[in-house]
Write an enzyme that holds these catalytic residues in place. Structure first.
Site, PDB file in Angstrom:
ATOM      1  CG  LEU A  59     -13.437  52.725  92.829  1.00 54.20           C
ATOM      2  CD1 LEU A  59     -14.120  51.377  92.876  1.00 54.20           C
ATOM      3  CD2 LEU A  59     -12.194  52.664  91.961  1.00 54.20           C
ATOM      4  CB  SER A 124     -18.854  38.815 100.748  1.00 53.58           C
ATOM      5  OG  SER A 124     -19.354  38.454 102.007  1.00 53.58           O
ATOM      6  CE1 TYR A 148     -20.418  44.426 101.255  1.00 55.40           C
ATOM      7  CE2 TYR A 148     -21.157  42.439 102.395  1.00 55.40           C
ATOM      8  CZ  TYR A 148     -20.145  43.185 101.805  1.00 55.40           C
ATOM      9  OH  TYR A 148     -18.870  42.671 101.736  1.00 55.40           O
ATOM     10  CE  LYS A 152     -18.467  43.115  98.411  1.00 53.49           C
ATOM     11  NZ  LYS A 152     -17.332  43.856  97.848  1.00 53.49           N
ATOM     12  CG  ASN A 198     -18.073  42.693 111.259  1.00 52.92           C
ATOM     13  OD1 ASN A 198     -17.663  43.647 110.616  1.00 52.92           O
ATOM     14  ND2 ASN A 198     -19.024  41.904 110.821  1.00 52.92           N
TER      15      ASN A 198
HETATM   16  P1  NAD Z   1     -12.595  48.513 104.391  1.00 53.06           P
HETATM   17  O1  NAD Z   1     -13.779  49.404 104.517  1.00 53.06           O
HETATM   18  O2  NAD Z   1     -11.600  48.507 105.481  1.00 53.06           O
HETATM   19  O3  NAD Z   1     -11.840  48.799 103.009  1.00 53.06           O
HETATM   20  C1  NAD Z   1     -12.498  49.253 101.868  1.00 53.06           C
HETATM   21  C2  NAD Z   1     -11.739  50.467 101.350  1.00 53.06           C
HETATM   22  O4  NAD Z   1     -12.368  50.966 100.165  1.00 53.06           O
HETATM   23  C3  NAD Z   1     -11.704  51.615 102.358  1.00 53.06           C
HETATM   24  O5  NAD Z   1     -10.377  52.048 102.513  1.00 53.06           O
HETATM   25  C4  NAD Z   1     -12.581  52.690 101.721  1.00 53.06           C
HETATM   26  O6  NAD Z   1     -12.146  53.987 102.061  1.00 53.06           O
HETATM   27  C5  NAD Z   1     -12.421  52.378 100.243  1.00 53.06           C
HETATM   28  N1  NAD Z   1     -13.528  52.791  99.378  1.00 53.06           N
HETATM   29  C6  NAD Z   1     -14.847  52.548  99.538  1.00 53.06           C
HETATM   30  N2  NAD Z   1     -15.546  53.070  98.510  1.00 53.06           N
HETATM   31  C7  NAD Z   1     -14.647  53.657  97.677  1.00 53.06           C
HETATM   32  C8  NAD Z   1     -14.745  54.374  96.449  1.00 53.06           C
HETATM   33  N3  NAD Z   1     -15.926  54.624  95.887  1.00 53.06           N
HETATM   34  N4  NAD Z   1     -13.615  54.826  95.872  1.00 53.06           N
HETATM   35  C9  NAD Z   1     -12.411  54.613  96.445  1.00 53.06           C
HETATM   36  N5  NAD Z   1     -12.251  53.944  97.610  1.00 53.06           N
HETATM   37  C10 NAD Z   1     -13.355  53.473  98.219  1.00 53.06           C
HETATM   38  O7  NAD Z   1     -13.150  47.039 104.155  1.00 53.06           O
HETATM   39  P2  NAD Z   1     -12.374  45.657 104.149  1.00 53.06           P
HETATM   40  O8  NAD Z   1     -12.824  44.882 105.316  1.00 53.06           O
HETATM   41  O9  NAD Z   1     -10.931  45.861 103.923  1.00 53.06           O
HETATM   42  O10 NAD Z   1     -13.039  44.998 102.862  1.00 53.06           O
HETATM   43  C11 NAD Z   1     -12.459  45.074 101.587  1.00 53.06           C
HETATM   44  C12 NAD Z   1     -13.412  44.446 100.585  1.00 53.06           C
HETATM   45  O11 NAD Z   1     -13.674  43.106 100.980  1.00 53.06           O
HETATM   46  C13 NAD Z   1     -14.764  45.150 100.497  1.00 53.06           C
HETATM   47  O12 NAD Z   1     -15.167  45.152  99.149  1.00 53.06           O
HETATM   48  C14 NAD Z   1     -15.667  44.257 101.320  1.00 53.06           C
HETATM   49  O13 NAD Z   1     -16.998  44.330 100.888  1.00 53.06           O
HETATM   50  C15 NAD Z   1     -15.067  42.876 101.069  1.00 53.06           C
HETATM   51  N6  NAD Z   1     -15.321  41.920 102.160  1.00 53.06           N
HETATM   52  C16 NAD Z   1     -14.997  42.239 103.436  1.00 53.06           C
HETATM   53  C17 NAD Z   1     -15.266  41.344 104.464  1.00 53.06           C
HETATM   54  C18 NAD Z   1     -14.976  41.671 105.903  1.00 53.06           C
HETATM   55  O14 NAD Z   1     -15.547  41.031 106.791  1.00 53.06           O
HETATM   56  N7  NAD Z   1     -14.079  42.599 106.206  1.00 53.06           N
HETATM   57  C19 NAD Z   1     -15.838  40.094 104.165  1.00 53.06           C
HETATM   58  C20 NAD Z   1     -16.142  39.802 102.840  1.00 53.06           C
HETATM   59  C21 NAD Z   1     -15.872  40.718 101.845  1.00 53.06           C
HETATM   60  C1  WQD Z   2     -20.214  36.711 113.715  1.00 57.40           C
HETATM   61  C2  WQD Z   2     -21.008  35.982 114.789  1.00 57.40           C
HETATM   62  C3  WQD Z   2     -23.116  36.995 115.272  1.00 57.40           C
HETATM   63  C4  WQD Z   2     -21.464  40.697 116.920  1.00 57.40           C
HETATM   64  C5  WQD Z   2     -20.763  39.848 108.559  1.00 57.40           C
HETATM   65  C6  WQD Z   2     -21.436  40.221 107.272  1.00 57.40           C
HETATM   66  C7  WQD Z   2     -20.797  39.520 106.117  1.00 57.40           C
HETATM   67  C8  WQD Z   2     -19.281  39.674 106.108  1.00 57.40           C
HETATM   68  C9  WQD Z   2     -18.656  39.494 107.441  1.00 57.40           C
HETATM   69  C10 WQD Z   2     -18.607  41.269 104.424  1.00 57.40           C
HETATM   70  C11 WQD Z   2     -22.492  35.874 114.480  1.00 57.40           C
HETATM   71  C12 WQD Z   2     -22.201  37.075 116.479  1.00 57.40           C
HETATM   72  C13 WQD Z   2     -21.604  39.447 116.366  1.00 57.40           C
HETATM   73  C14 WQD Z   2     -21.861  40.897 118.269  1.00 57.40           C
HETATM   74  C15 WQD Z   2     -22.462  38.578 118.405  1.00 57.40           C
HETATM   75  N1  WQD Z   2     -18.852  40.953 105.662  1.00 57.40           N
HETATM   76  N2  WQD Z   2     -22.087  38.404 117.093  1.00 57.40           N
HETATM   77  N3  WQD Z   2     -22.341  39.819 118.969  1.00 57.40           N
HETATM   78  O1  WQD Z   2     -22.521  38.153 110.603  1.00 57.40           O
HETATM   79  O2  WQD Z   2     -20.879  36.346 109.974  1.00 57.40           O
HETATM   80  O3  WQD Z   2     -20.870  38.455 108.754  1.00 57.40           O
HETATM   81  O4  WQD Z   2     -19.377  40.203 108.445  1.00 57.40           O
HETATM   82  O5  WQD Z   2     -18.838  40.675 103.434  1.00 57.40           O
HETATM   83  O6  WQD Z   2     -21.390  40.037 104.992  1.00 57.40           O
HETATM   84  O7  WQD Z   2     -22.805  39.859 107.363  1.00 57.40           O
HETATM   85  O8  WQD Z   2     -20.037  38.408 111.091  1.00 57.40           O
HETATM   86  O9  WQD Z   2     -18.724  39.288 112.953  1.00 57.40           O
HETATM   87  O10 WQD Z   2     -21.010  40.268 112.511  1.00 57.40           O
HETATM   88  O11 WQD Z   2     -20.838  37.964 113.431  1.00 57.40           O
HETATM   89  O12 WQD Z   2     -22.905  37.663 119.070  1.00 57.40           O
HETATM   90  O13 WQD Z   2     -21.788  42.033 118.828  1.00 57.40           O
HETATM   91  O14 WQD Z   2     -20.915  36.744 115.995  1.00 57.40           O
HETATM   92  O15 WQD Z   2     -24.430  36.769 115.670  1.00 57.40           O
HETATM   93  O16 WQD Z   2     -22.924  34.640 114.975  1.00 57.40           O
HETATM   94  P1  WQD Z   2     -21.186  37.783 110.142  1.00 57.40           P
HETATM   95  P2  WQD Z   2     -20.115  39.080 112.508  1.00 57.40           P
END
Ligand code: NAD
Ligand code: WQD
Length: 364
Positions: A59, A124, A148, A152, A198
């Site tokens: 990007l 998020s 992080y 957002k 996670n």
């Molecule tokens: P992911 O890391 O699997 O997917 C993100 C993708 O973006 C990857 O394929 C990575 O290679 C690509 N990417 C990163 N930076 C880039 C750049 N500069 N240019 C082009 N590509 C780039 O993550 P995900 O879990 O699929 O999450 C997708 C989105 O959702 C992210 O923005 C993340 O912050 C948000 N999100 C994820 C979660 C979660 O728990 N998985 C929760 C809330 C929000």
């Molecule tokens: C879930 C629960 C931990 C791992 C994170 C990011 C958040 C979002 C999603 C992107 C909690 C417990 C976890 C382990 C454990 N991502 N745990 N042992 O913390 O809700 O959110 O991921 O936006 O920004 O902060 O998710 O899956 O890490 O934890 O006991 O090895 O599991 O304490 O209660 P979380 P998580």
């Protein structure tokens, strides 16, 4: 008209590609593969029987991004690309701000230049920080606690300003709770690099024998069993939520903000039990101290998404665990080993796959 998916090879992006293709959309994917593999996109094509263009572009590469807008008639963008590891964002904040915030600004500039103003953005639930009340409605105070989360929050604010300056824009800011699970085919799923941060990927890797035991981070919270409670949502439900959000931005201009969660919280111990049931494997765990920065309880108020998008999560916790387990045992190394094989064949046949200068790659 085509939808551009940034970060489409990632966990949520790849599942959303499937749902968009199944819903009849044409898509184009941009990903720098910093946290994903082209193999995920090959499997999206296999699952759907549909083809699409994918570009290994960052990007931050404005010219590269512009070339895609010149080549394809993009109508809307779903923007997943971003870095997402909370701990890493604390140690590498500048990298996170550059990649996530500047990456989004560049994307919006390129969109504006090409008169593309429909955007669905991956925010998020982390923007809520430690919530004052649960379930958490969208108009709660935002007080995120790590770099992080601040990326957002900043992007959400930037997008609001973009709309205020030019109401031709139409933007959805989607606040995901805890996405887990995988496509029912077992072909695509979450493939974290290194040891997972996670809960669910960690549990899955204990179940498949890659990790010895789970550490439960604290059992002294004020919850039903003392362990942390979260709103886990099936990644396919989440992906369908994106199709609905896209319909919304395409039909009604504004800045729309939605929680995407189930509205129901599960504790860590409940998740272990559900995963044991789904997998038939025992999950060894020990209770350790609280993880710094963790909150006790977090789950969504889901009413707004239901009222305005007609969307609600359908899949329950058992289905989430069953699908996560199917993905895990069929792909114990994630995409990695297959990707290594695939790379070798790509190297052999590189001219067939790469078309200079746009770096276009179409995998069959
Ligand atoms: P992911 O890391 O699997 O997917 C993100 C993708 O973006 C990857 O394929 C990575 O290679 C690509 N990417 C990163 N930076 C880039 C750049 N500069 N240019 C082009 N590509 C780039 O993550 P995900 O879990 O699929 O999450 C997708 C989105 O959702 C992210 O923005 C993340 O912050 C948000 N999100 C994820 C979660 C979660 O728990 N998985 C929760 C809330 C929000
Ligand atoms: C879930 C629960 C931990 C791992 C994170 C990011 C958040 C979002 C999603 C992107 C909690 C417990 C976890 C382990 C454990 N991502 N745990 N042992 O913390 O809700 O959110 O991921 O936006 O920004 O902060 O998710 O899956 O890490 O934890 O006991 O090895 O599991 O304490 O209660 P979380 P998580």
């Amino acid at each position: 008209m085509t939808v551009l998916i940034t970060g489409g090879a990632g966990y949520i992006g790849s599942h959303t590609c499937v749902e968009l293709l199944n819903a009849g959309y044409e898509i184009v994917v941009v990903d720098n593969f910093s946290n994903s593999y082209p193999e995920a996109l090959r499997r999206v094509k296999e699952i759907t029987g549909k083809n699409f263009h994918e570009y290994p572009i960052d990007l931050l590469d404005q010219e590269g991004l512009e070339s895609i807008f010149l080549k394809h008639k993009i109508s809307s963008v779903i923007h997943f690309a971003g870095l997402k590891a909370v701990g890493e964002s604390v140690s590498e904040p500048l990298w996170y701000y550059r990649n996530n915030v500047i990456g989004t600004i560049i994307l919006c500039e390129v969109m504006k230049k090409n008169d593309v103003k429909n955007l669905v953005f991956s925010s998020s639930a982390t923007v809520y920080g430690k919530p004052d009340t649960v379930p958490i409605p969208e108009d709660s105070l935002l007080k995120t606690t790590n770099p992080y989360g601040r990326t957002k929050y900043m992007i959400e604010e930037i997008l609001r300003d973009v709309y205020v300056a030019d109401p031709e824009w139409s933007i959805a800011r989607l606040r995901y709770f805890n996405p887990i699970g995988a496509h029912i085919s077992g072909k695509i799923g979450e493939a974290p690099q290194g040891t997972p941060n996670n809960l669910l990927p960690y549990i899955s890797q204990v179940a498949v024998g890659k990790l010895n035991e789970l550490k439960v981070f604290g059992n002294d919270y004020e919850t039903q069993d003392g362990t942390g409670v979260r709103d886990y949502i099936h990644v396919v439900d989440l992906s369908i939520g994106h199709v609905k959000a896209l319909e919304k931005v395409e039909s009604e201009r504004g800045v729309h903000t939605y929680n995407l969660g189930t509205g129901r919280g599960y504790s860590v111990l409940e998740m272990i039990e559900a995963f044991e049931k789904a997998s038939g494997q025992e999950i060894s765990y020990i209770v350790s101290k609280r993880r710094p920065g963790d909150i006790p309880v977090c789950f969504a108020d889901t009413r707004k998404a239901f009222e305005e998008l007609g969307w609600r999560a359908e899949r329950g916790i058992n289905e989430m665990c069953e699908d996560a387990w199917r993905w895990q045992w069929r792909n114990p190394e994630g995409y990695h080993s297959i990707e290594a094989d695939h790379q070798t064949s790509l190297e052999k046949e590189s001219t067939k796959f790469f078309v200079a200068p746009q770096q276009e790659k179409v995998l069959k």
